[in-house]
Design a protein around this motif. Structure first.
Motif, PDB file in Angstrom:
ATOM      1  N   THR A 131     117.981 -67.414 -26.259  1.00 21.28           N
ATOM      2  CA  THR A 131     116.815 -67.959 -25.570  1.00 21.28           C
ATOM      3  C   THR A 131     116.840 -67.579 -24.089  1.00 21.28           C
ATOM      4  O   THR A 131     115.967 -67.985 -23.330  1.00 21.28           O
ATOM      5  N   CYS A 170     112.482 -79.053 -27.140  1.00 21.59           N
ATOM      6  CA  CYS A 170     112.794 -78.383 -28.409  1.00 21.59           C
ATOM      7  C   CYS A 170     112.352 -76.916 -28.411  1.00 21.59           C
ATOM      8  O   CYS A 170     111.214 -76.603 -28.083  1.00 21.59           O
ATOM      9  N   TYR A 171     113.267 -76.038 -28.842  1.00 21.09           N
ATOM     10  CA  TYR A 171     112.942 -74.612 -28.937  1.00 21.09           C
ATOM     11  C   TYR A 171     111.934 -74.339 -30.048  1.00 21.09           C
ATOM     12  O   TYR A 171     111.325 -73.271 -30.107  1.00 21.09           O
ATOM     13  N   ASN A 172     111.790 -75.294 -30.969  1.00 21.59           N
ATOM     14  CA  ASN A 172     110.817 -75.103 -32.047  1.00 21.59           C
ATOM     15  C   ASN A 172     109.473 -75.751 -31.736  1.00 21.59           C
ATOM     16  O   ASN A 172     108.623 -75.887 -32.632  1.00 21.59           O
ATOM     17  N   ASP A 221     114.096 -65.693 -34.182  1.00 23.63           N
ATOM     18  CA  ASP A 221     114.332 -67.125 -34.326  1.00 23.63           C
ATOM     19  C   ASP A 221     115.392 -67.588 -33.334  1.00 23.63           C
ATOM     20  O   ASP A 221     116.291 -66.831 -32.977  1.00 23.63           O
ATOM     21  N   CYS A 238     117.791 -77.631 -33.200  1.00 25.21           N
ATOM     22  CA  CYS A 238     118.042 -76.505 -32.290  1.00 25.21           C
ATOM     23  C   CYS A 238     119.012 -76.952 -31.178  1.00 25.21           C
ATOM     24  O   CYS A 238     119.217 -78.155 -30.972  1.00 25.21           O
ATOM     25  N   SER A 242     107.766 -64.234 -31.450  1.00 24.94           N
ATOM     26  CA  SER A 242     107.726 -64.951 -32.729  1.00 24.94           C
ATOM     27  C   SER A 242     108.614 -64.284 -33.759  1.00 24.94           C
ATOM     28  O   SER A 242     108.991 -64.884 -34.758  1.00 24.94           O
ATOM     29  N   LYS A 266     106.391 -68.348 -26.408  1.00 27.23           N
ATOM     30  CA  LYS A 266     105.785 -68.578 -27.716  1.00 27.23           C
ATOM     31  C   LYS A 266     104.992 -69.865 -27.737  1.00 27.23           C
ATOM     32  O   LYS A 266     103.937 -69.963 -28.328  1.00 27.23           O
ATOM     33  N   HIS A 267     105.551 -70.876 -27.086  1.00 31.55           N
ATOM     34  CA  HIS A 267     104.954 -72.199 -27.185  1.00 31.55           C
ATOM     35  C   HIS A 267     104.073 -72.501 -25.992  1.00 31.55           C
ATOM     36  O   HIS A 267     104.544 -72.977 -24.962  1.00 31.55           O
ATOM     37  N   CYS A 308     112.878 -81.233 -33.094  1.00 33.39           N
ATOM     38  CA  CYS A 308     113.254 -80.890 -34.470  1.00 33.39           C
ATOM     39  C   CYS A 308     114.618 -81.466 -34.828  1.00 33.39           C
ATOM     40  O   CYS A 308     114.956 -81.609 -35.998  1.00 33.39           O
ATOM     41  N   LYS A 356     120.904 -71.109 -34.373  1.00 32.24           N
ATOM     42  CA  LYS A 356     121.281 -72.491 -34.682  1.00 32.24           C
ATOM     43  C   LYS A 356     122.615 -72.822 -34.011  1.00 32.24           C
ATOM     44  O   LYS A 356     123.478 -71.974 -33.858  1.00 32.24           O
TER      45      LYS A 356
END
Ligand code: ZN
Length: 220
Positions: A95, A189-191, A82, A201, A79, A41-42, A198, A85
């Protein structure tokens, strides 16, 4: 130059792989790095890795493998999903991309052999084992044998973080004189938020816990 003094580092732009890049620079005369576009995604990850390679003054090659089967879509590649957490211990996190490190090592081995590079360096470890089976030492030993047999070329896979926890990984960065470089220029960071991330995560939680632990130990 003896080919034993050359190494290829698998670089994702995270804390771990970036730290071992600088470790490799101390240990080997010639170092290159390789990254993978696997549909994550990133895309920022690849830019961050490229930035780290520039700071370390090493070549960075991106292998295109963006055709992972749809069944392996997960929180890192889709995407629609999510990142979970918190940190759990009973099951692999969402992940996990199945077999990712084996795939990466295979690509890295093909690229490295072409360049007569025997040493592959990875930032994997099993101390802060988060449920990724392909981060375990047993897998790395097996993969080393497999890629050597597959290519008829004697590879050594170096995993300097295998038995280090996150605090010890920060300590290694400090010993290499790159603690601030790692802290400010890497993406764990996963975000997709660079540096301290963040903060929420699982990756950020592990990273911060380790950094605090290490910084505390240097005060006392
Ligand atoms: Zn985060």
């Amino acid at each position: 130059m003896n080919s034993n003094s050359k190494a290829l580092v698998l670089l994702s732009g995270g804390q771990d792989s970036s730290t071992v890049l600088f470790w490799a620079k101390k240990k080997f005369a010639q170092v290159e790095s390789i990254g993978f576009n696997y549909g994550q995604k990133h895309k920022l990850e690849l830019e961050v890795a490229s930035g780290i390679a520039t700071i370390a003054k090493v070549n960075y090659y991106i292998a295109e493998i963006s055709t992972l089967p749809d069944v392996s879509k997960n929180a890192l590649t889709s995407s629609a999903i999510d990142v979970e957490k918190g940190v759990k211990s009973d099951a692999p996190p969402n992940t996990l991309v199945e077999g990712r490190n084996l795939l990466f090592l295979t690509y890295a081995a093909i690229y490295a052999k072409k360049k007569h590079v025997n040493n592959l360096v990875m930032g994997v470890g099993q101390t802060d084992y988060s449920g990724y089976p392909d981060c375990r030492n047993e897998f790395i030993q097996s993969a080393q044998q497999t890629i050597s047999l597959a290519t008829d070329f004697e590879f050594s896979i170096h995993t300097p973080l295998m038995w280090k926890n996150k605090a010890e990984t920060w300590q290694l960065a400090d010993e290499l004189g790159v603690l601030n470089i790692i802290r400010e220029n890497t993406l764990t960071c996963y975000n997709g938020i660079i540096a301290d991330g963040c903060g929420k995560c699982p990756a950020c939680i592990l990273r911060k816990r380790g950094l605090d632990e290490y910084l505390d130990s240097t005060i006392s």
